[in-house]
Motif scaffolding. Structure first.
Motif, mmCIF file in Angstrom:
data_model
loop_
_atom_site.group_PDB
_atom_site.id
_atom_site.type_symbol
_atom_site.label_atom_id
_atom_site.label_comp_id
_atom_site.label_asym_id
_atom_site.label_seq_id
_atom_site.Cartn_x
_atom_site.Cartn_y
_atom_site.Cartn_z
ATOM 1 N N ASP A 16 1.107 4.192 -2.863
ATOM 2 C CA ASP A 16 0.896 5.605 -2.541
ATOM 3 C C ASP A 16 2.073 6.479 -2.992
ATOM 4 O OD1 ASP A 16 -1.578 5.003 -1.478
ATOM 5 O OD2 ASP A 16 -0.881 4.980 0.609
ATOM 6 N N ASN A 31 1.974 6.729 -6.752
ATOM 7 C CA ASN A 31 0.914 7.677 -7.143
ATOM 8 C C ASN A 31 1.371 9.121 -6.977
ATOM 9 O OD1 ASN A 31 -0.925 5.702 -7.898
ATOM 10 N ND2 ASN A 31 -1.917 5.631 -5.894
ATOM 11 N N PHE A 32 2.101 9.394 -5.902
ATOM 12 C CA PHE A 32 2.623 10.742 -5.690
ATOM 13 C C PHE A 32 3.571 11.143 -6.814
ATOM 14 C CE2 PHE A 32 6.203 13.292 -4.010
ATOM 15 C CZ PHE A 32 5.532 14.498 -3.863
ATOM 16 N N ARG A 76 0.425 12.134 2.399
ATOM 17 C CA ARG A 76 0.528 10.677 2.544
ATOM 18 C C ARG A 76 1.989 10.237 2.417
ATOM 19 N NH1 ARG A 76 0.381 6.178 4.848
ATOM 20 N NH2 ARG A 76 0.172 4.346 3.535
ATOM 21 N N LEU A 78 -1.537 13.864 -1.671
ATOM 22 C CA LEU A 78 -0.581 12.771 -1.890
ATOM 23 C C LEU A 78 0.767 13.054 -1.214
ATOM 24 C CD1 LEU A 78 -1.337 11.630 -5.541
ATOM 25 C CD2 LEU A 78 -1.929 10.503 -3.398
ATOM 26 N N GLU A 124 0.827 -1.207 0.000
ATOM 27 C CA GLU A 124 0.000 0.000 0.000
ATOM 28 C C GLU A 124 0.867 1.265 0.000
ATOM 29 O OE1 GLU A 124 -3.090 2.368 2.930
ATOM 30 O OE2 GLU A 124 -2.975 0.189 3.104
ATOM 31 N N GLU A 125 1.926 1.266 0.786
ATOM 32 C CA GLU A 125 2.822 2.421 0.838
ATOM 33 C C GLU A 125 3.526 2.628 -0.502
ATOM 34 O OE1 GLU A 125 4.000 2.501 5.583
ATOM 35 O OE2 GLU A 125 5.120 1.173 4.238
#
Length: 88
Positions: free
Chosen positions: A18, A21-22, A45, A42, A14-15
């Protein structure tokens, strides 16, 4: 895109998603335009995953060296801008 994102193998799936995605949104901000709020969400996160400022600088530097895109400047512009959309 002919490069890899800077990823820490100790991060959870998950990290990793993320963080990818950033960086993907940073790319999009340089190539097109993105919502300022999306960058800020983002990035927040990203900071939960990478709380260390020195580690953040290292990862941002690594990403910029392979992509040519500055995550730091993108986040700074998102913070300082009053516009809904930003483009680098």
């Amino acid at each position: 895109m002919n490069y890899e994102y800077p990823i820490d193998e100790t991060w959870s799936t998950e990290e990793i998603i993320d963080v990818v995605n950033f960086f993907s949104l940073v790319e999009k901000a340089h190539e097109k335009q993105v919502k300022r709020q999306d960058i800020l969400v983002l990035y927040n996160r990203f900071k939960q995953i990478v709380p260390s400022k020195s580690e953040e600088k290292s990862i941002f530097s690594e990403f910029e060296s392979v992509s040519g895109y500055s995550s730091y400047k993108t986040v700074r512009k998102a913070r300082e801008s009053k516009e809904e959309m930003i483009k680098m």
